[in-house]
Design a protein around this motif. Structure first.
Motif, mmCIF file in Angstrom:
data_model
loop_
_atom_site.group_PDB
_atom_site.id
_atom_site.type_symbol
_atom_site.label_atom_id
_atom_site.label_comp_id
_atom_site.label_asym_id
_atom_site.label_seq_id
_atom_site.Cartn_x
_atom_site.Cartn_y
_atom_site.Cartn_z
ATOM 1 N N LEU A 182 0.892 -0.829 0.046
ATOM 2 C CA LEU A 182 -0.284 0.481 0.084
ATOM 3 C C LEU A 182 0.786 1.072 -0.443
ATOM 4 C CD1 LEU A 182 -2.500 -1.104 2.395
ATOM 5 C CD2 LEU A 182 -2.827 -1.693 0.168
ATOM 6 N N GLY A 183 1.717 1.050 0.107
ATOM 7 C CA GLY A 183 3.415 2.166 -0.269
ATOM 8 C C GLY A 183 4.851 1.938 0.256
ATOM 9 N N VAL A 184 5.126 3.133 0.000
ATOM 10 C CA VAL A 184 6.988 2.993 0.033
ATOM 11 C C VAL A 184 7.148 2.820 1.474
ATOM 12 C CG1 VAL A 184 9.292 3.487 -1.163
ATOM 13 C CG2 VAL A 184 6.684 2.874 -2.801
ATOM 14 N N LYS A 185 8.340 2.860 1.508
ATOM 15 C CA LYS A 185 9.133 3.284 2.876
ATOM 16 C C LYS A 185 10.365 3.504 2.789
ATOM 17 C CE LYS A 185 9.520 3.226 7.419
ATOM 18 N NZ LYS A 185 9.752 2.190 8.585
ATOM 19 N N ILE A 186 10.342 4.586 3.949
ATOM 20 C CA ILE A 186 12.542 4.545 3.571
ATOM 21 C C ILE A 186 13.000 4.983 5.014
ATOM 22 C CG2 ILE A 186 12.381 6.864 2.852
ATOM 23 C CD1 ILE A 186 14.427 5.760 1.305
ATOM 24 N N ARG A 187 13.875 4.715 5.471
ATOM 25 C CA ARG A 187 14.609 4.977 6.840
ATOM 26 C C ARG A 187 15.985 5.718 6.620
ATOM 27 N NH1 ARG A 187 15.403 -0.025 10.410
ATOM 28 N NH2 ARG A 187 17.380 -0.784 8.849
ATOM 29 N N LEU A 188 15.996 7.155 7.008
ATOM 30 C CA LEU A 188 17.246 8.091 6.538
ATOM 31 C C LEU A 188 18.346 7.877 7.750
ATOM 32 C CD1 LEU A 188 14.637 10.014 5.036
ATOM 33 C CD2 LEU A 188 16.500 8.077 3.780
ATOM 34 N N THR A 189 17.677 7.025 8.537
ATOM 35 C CA THR A 189 18.963 7.692 9.498
ATOM 36 C C THR A 189 20.020 7.571 8.997
ATOM 37 O OG1 THR A 189 17.051 6.949 10.690
ATOM 38 C CG2 THR A 189 19.806 7.010 11.764
ATOM 39 N N LYS A 190 21.600 8.426 9.842
ATOM 40 C CA LYS A 190 22.886 8.163 9.373
ATOM 41 C C LYS A 190 22.962 6.041 8.909
ATOM 42 C CE LYS A 190 23.861 11.820 11.285
ATOM 43 N NZ LYS A 190 25.148 12.588 12.235
ATOM 44 N N ASN A 191 23.023 5.835 10.645
ATOM 45 C CA ASN A 191 23.812 4.049 9.650
ATOM 46 C C ASN A 191 23.065 3.940 9.249
ATOM 47 O OD1 ASN A 191 21.226 4.056 11.988
ATOM 48 N ND2 ASN A 191 22.295 2.597 12.828
ATOM 49 N N ILE A 192 21.772 3.870 8.488
ATOM 50 C CA ILE A 192 21.366 3.280 7.807
ATOM 51 C C ILE A 192 21.352 4.232 6.233
ATOM 52 C CG2 ILE A 192 18.441 3.008 6.858
ATOM 53 C CD1 ILE A 192 17.911 3.410 9.990
ATOM 54 N N ALA A 193 21.545 5.077 5.714
ATOM 55 C CA ALA A 193 21.322 5.604 4.792
ATOM 56 C C ALA A 193 22.951 6.753 4.425
ATOM 57 C CB ALA A 193 19.966 6.504 4.363
ATOM 58 N N GLY A 194 23.481 6.425 5.469
ATOM 59 C CA GLY A 194 24.851 7.946 5.704
ATOM 60 C C GLY A 194 24.588 8.867 4.957
ATOM 61 N N GLY A 221 18.160 11.726 13.534
ATOM 62 C CA GLY A 221 19.367 11.708 13.728
ATOM 63 C C GLY A 221 20.300 11.372 11.891
ATOM 64 N N THR A 222 18.962 11.955 11.003
ATOM 65 C CA THR A 222 19.955 11.720 9.517
ATOM 66 C C THR A 222 21.156 12.746 9.529
ATOM 67 O OG1 THR A 222 18.077 13.831 9.470
ATOM 68 C CG2 THR A 222 17.705 11.000 9.015
ATOM 69 N N HIS A 223 22.037 12.461 8.583
ATOM 70 C CA HIS A 223 22.775 13.066 7.921
ATOM 71 C C HIS A 223 22.400 14.290 7.234
ATOM 72 C CE1 HIS A 223 26.633 14.466 5.262
ATOM 73 N NE2 HIS A 223 25.866 14.419 4.130
ATOM 74 N N SER A 224 21.371 15.239 6.517
ATOM 75 C CA SER A 224 20.541 16.261 6.252
ATOM 76 C C SER A 224 19.578 16.834 6.914
ATOM 77 C CB SER A 224 19.855 16.024 5.076
ATOM 78 O OG SER A 224 20.944 15.365 3.832
ATOM 79 N N PRO A 225 19.804 17.585 7.616
ATOM 80 C CA PRO A 225 19.069 18.289 7.952
ATOM 81 C C PRO A 225 17.340 17.608 7.535
ATOM 82 C CG PRO A 225 19.681 19.744 6.838
ATOM 83 C CD PRO A 225 20.222 18.863 6.903
ATOM 84 N N VAL A 226 16.461 18.167 9.215
ATOM 85 C CA VAL A 226 15.006 17.145 8.406
ATOM 86 C C VAL A 226 13.743 18.628 7.505
ATOM 87 C CG1 VAL A 226 14.130 18.265 10.832
ATOM 88 C CG2 VAL A 226 12.882 16.235 9.879
ATOM 89 N N GLU A 227 14.767 19.349 7.715
ATOM 90 C CA GLU A 227 13.350 20.622 6.573
ATOM 91 C C GLU A 227 14.553 19.561 5.262
ATOM 92 O OE1 GLU A 227 16.130 21.276 9.770
ATOM 93 O OE2 GLU A 227 15.822 22.977 10.250
ATOM 94 N N ALA A 228 15.222 19.567 4.842
ATOM 95 C CA ALA A 228 15.231 19.213 4.104
ATOM 96 C C ALA A 228 15.030 18.036 3.463
ATOM 97 C CB ALA A 228 16.966 18.779 3.908
ATOM 98 N N ILE A 229 14.859 17.612 4.305
ATOM 99 C CA ILE A 229 13.860 15.748 4.157
ATOM 100 C C ILE A 229 12.413 16.570 3.610
ATOM 101 C CG2 ILE A 229 12.616 13.706 5.540
ATOM 102 C CD1 ILE A 229 15.729 13.642 6.644
ATOM 103 N N VAL A 230 11.666 16.622 5.524
ATOM 104 C CA VAL A 230 10.300 16.711 5.307
ATOM 105 C C VAL A 230 9.693 18.126 4.157
ATOM 106 C CG1 VAL A 230 9.863 16.573 7.929
ATOM 107 C CG2 VAL A 230 10.547 18.339 6.935
ATOM 108 N N SER A 231 10.577 19.039 3.398
ATOM 109 C CA SER A 231 9.928 19.673 2.656
ATOM 110 C C SER A 231 9.541 19.154 1.163
ATOM 111 C CB SER A 231 10.807 21.014 2.596
ATOM 112 O OG SER A 231 12.199 20.861 2.176
#
Ligand SMILES: [Zn+2]
Length: 408
Positions: A182-194, A221-231
């Motif tokens: 029913l959708g797509v999932k992604i995990r973006l924490t540093k140890n997962i996506a660097g 805990g992401t490399h990029s700031p959350v602002e860049a992700i949610v926007s």
């Protein structure tokens, strides 16, 4: 646990009569029915026939029901819909068995949030979705290997090598399994996506948009700031772990909800809870609520490393939102009707409207002094604990195991 064993647990509440000509297969009698999909919060009887909701009304006659479930003094809701669980038991290291943790605890419909990617999805379908009593759906991880690593034992996540993010393969897998995915999932924490987070996000969006399904993004805990992700998110997408503590959450350094998060919400992005082992903080939720920002969906993220606490189950997560000051109706809405609208479920869950699937959860509201713990080990004492006592799936009754929580 077999269906019969569960049914036995609910037996004290159940009565049955012999015969064949009954209007209803099951009557759930005299409970306080909370169905936010029709703004209902009152004592009602719920009748099920042919696996579907047949009537919700006062004083229906038990004489015309083959089975009656005595729900007097109890809370009756649509079967809960938990949009973030991990039930790829035996494959994803954090997977747990679905039935004892979902349907036995009031969640008739759950979404496995990215345990499987395109390469491992066939097993999820074959050995979980097809085999269990809980209605299990999935968000496909954009990484072909899904969540196949474990942050403690081998902390090298599924997107450190961006070649594992394969939209083409994800799209094909989704097209072939639209009844389950029913959708797509992604995990973006540093140890997962660097440092790949934003590029991986773009690939996940490419897949989600091609199949016109929501994307659930795990922040924190992401490399990029959350602002860049949610926007970058679009209407219908979900941010999960929204109320986490620590860095990369939805609050800025001064405890204010980040402007980009507000803007994303205005654009139709949902805040999902996804309590998990590291992703729910009372302090964050309290600060967020003071700013009148609330979750769109309340999910548990129940898995191997939180099922024995602090999460236990979805009902315990809901109890935490009661102690944060939300009403029972508001809380139930976020675990029934709201999640039912968030994804294109094929079976109309999350409502007791006549004609909807006959999935119902029955709870006791236990009064007392209950100590609840968040993912950081902080505690709050609540006065009410929503405790599952029986679940009904398509008109069939399951009992529930009761989980102990520290009581003072
Ligand atoms: Zn998760």
């Amino acid at each position: 646990m077999t269906r019969r064993e569960w049914a036995r647990r609910a037996l004290p509440l159940l009565s049955m009569q012999a015969g064949s000509a009954f209007a209803y297969d099951l009557l759930i009698r005299g409970g306080h029915v909370i169905d936010p999909s029709q703004n209902l919060s009152a004592v009602r009887d719920v009748a099920i026939a042919g696996g579907k909701i047949a009537r919700v009304a006062e004083n229906l006659s038990p004489a015309v029901a083959r089975q009656t479930l005595d729900a007097r003094g109890k809370i009756v809701t649509p079967g809960l819909v938990d949009v973030h669980v991990h039930v790829y038991d035996g494959v994803a290291p954090l997977g747990i068995p679905a039935d004892p943790n979902c349907i036995a605890k009031g969640a008739t419909t759950v979404v496995d949030a990215g345990s499987a990617g395109a390469h491992t999805f066939p097993g999820l379908r074959q050995y979980v979705v097809r085999m269990v009593e809980t209605r299990v759906f999935a968000l496909l991880n954009i990484s072909v290997v899904g969540q196949s690593t474990l942050s403690t034992d081998n902390p090298f996540g599924e997107l450190l090598d961006l070649r594992y993010a394969n939209p083409k393969l994800a799209i094909r897998t989704i097209e072939q399994n639209r009844d389950v995915i029913l959708g797509v999932k992604i995990r973006l924490t540093k140890n997962i996506a660097g440092e790949n987070d934003l590029r991986a996000l773009a690939l996940a969006q490419e897949a989600a948009q091609a199949v016109n399904l929501p994307l659930m993004v795990h922040i924190g805990g992401t490399h990029s700031p959350v602002e860049a992700i949610v926007s970058r998110l679009r209407k219908g997408d979900l941010i999960t772990h929204s109320f986490r503590g620590g860095d990369g959450g939805i609050l800025d350094g001064r405890g204010r909800v980040i402007g980009e998060v507000r803007k994303a919400m205005e654009n139709g992005v949902l805040l999902d809870v996804g309590h998990g082992a590291g992703s729910f903080s009372f302090a964050t939720a309290e600060a967020t609520f003071r700013q009148e920002i609330y979750p769109g969906t309340i999910s548990s993220d129940v898995h191997q490393f939180n099922v024995d606490g602090p999460v236990f189950d979805l009902a315990t997560t809901l109890s935490k939102f009661l102690l944060l000051g939300m009403s029972l109706e508001e809380v139930v809405r976020r675990a029934t009707w709201n999640p039912a609208q968030a994804f294109p479920f094929p079976h109309q869950p999350g409502t007791l409207k006549v004609g909807a699937v006959g999935d119902v959860a029955v709870f006791e509201m236990r009064e007392g002094k209950w100590v609840f713990t968040d993912s950081l080990g902080a505690t709050r004492t609540g006065e009410r604990r929503l405790t599952p006592v029986a679940t009904v799936k398509a008109g069939r009754v399951y009992g529930n195991a009761v989980i102990p929580v520290v009581r003072v």
